[in-house]
Write an enzyme that holds these catalytic residues in place. Sequence first.
Site, PDB file in Angstrom:
ATOM      1  CE  LYS A   1      -1.604  -7.141  -4.786  1.00 53.00           C
ATOM      2  NZ  LYS A   1      -1.656  -5.692  -4.554  1.00 53.00           N
TER       3      LYS A   1
ATOM      4  CB  CYS B   1      -0.933  -0.003   1.214  1.00 54.22           C
ATOM      5  SG  CYS B   1      -1.939   1.484   1.266  1.00 54.22           S
TER       6      CYS B   1
END
Length: 363
Positions: free
Chosen positions: A165, A126
């Site tokens: 991720k 993010c």
Amino acid sequence: MEIKQVTPFSKDLQGKIDFLSKRRTEINLGSVSFASPLLLAPMSNICAFPFRLLMEELGCGGTVSELISCHGINYGNEKTLRMLSIHPDEKNIGIQLFGESAESMALAAKVALESRPKFIDINMGCPVRKVVTKGSGSALLKDTSKLGHFFKTIKDAIDIPLTIKIRTGWDDDQINCKEVIHIAKEEGVEFVAIHGRTRTQQYKGRANWELLEQVAKESPLPIIGNGDLHSASIVKKRMSNSNCDAFMLARGPLRDPFIFLESYKEDDDKISFTPSDYWEITRRLFEYNKMYTDRERTILIMMRKHIIWFAAGLSNAGQFRNTIFKCPELEDTMKITEDYFLSLSSANKKINEDEAFMTSGHG
Ligand SMILES: Cc1cc2nc3c(=O)[nH]c(=O)nc-3n(C[C@H](O)[C@H](O)[C@H](O)COP(=O)(O)O)c2cc1C
């Protein structure tokens, strides 16, 4: 408003789904099995169970929840806890958590297990300032010396696979995904999804597939490549010649909800999706949203955006979009949408892939 059963798909649509879904080949990434190497990527405010389940029905091999705050879970925040919900029909689903503290992440991961996901995923991509300044999301890529402890603490708290991720690195001077993968391997992480951009790049430029291919070739862990796989033709081309073990699609399925099924098509298949298919899947999403929440306003906002994305590139989509935005009522919105889709003679889309679409997100 409560709804327990959904309207079945027509024979025609179900036939196409069944035919193309049979082409899927199951894969194992580490100890996690998926129905196909084509997965739905996590997206905040989008990947709650209604959209995830619809995408599983429309051929994707597995899904990941939106990013969920470990602190929100640990504080017992009602909205955060609702994000953990998994529909009983979802098959291959991971829950993605974000946070900067290993101990808080471990505690939250234990709570997430109660929803019975197949794996727990850590958001390390993010780029959003509010997330990064607190040390989570892609900020985790900055100080790799802490990662071993971070992964181990979370892994020790759960009895299902742990996955991550990431992005390729923080910026062009710190492309360190290979190092992160090696640390992850040491700590028993099962697979790594990589969005092929740096944090600094945000959503600009193109995903660096050259790097992804090179990393996947040498990686000791299965790699899921991600970034800019926005149409079935791009997906097919990439799948036919890649070192990656699997692929994640985020923005593509928003405008082409049939992208997974289309990607299994062979050259001589005569199958195509129709305006009426668009209406059927929109109605299905609406019904799942009614199962997810009884807040009409939330459903209206959610449906509006999906309807507009689904309509992108179809005839008169601009005019339709304006009408939808002005409609304050949920039932009317659905009726206008039904009338619009059923008035079309074809569902051939004209989308300019070079035009910016959704250039911010949480990974
Ligand atoms: C609206 C939006 C929300 C996103 N939210 C998340 C998220 O919650 N967690 C995450 O790991 N990535 C998130 N991402 C990043 C996507 O998973 C994906 O890595 C990125 O969009 C590149 O893939 P694409 O080109 O197929 O869209 C988000 C992206 C978008 C556009």
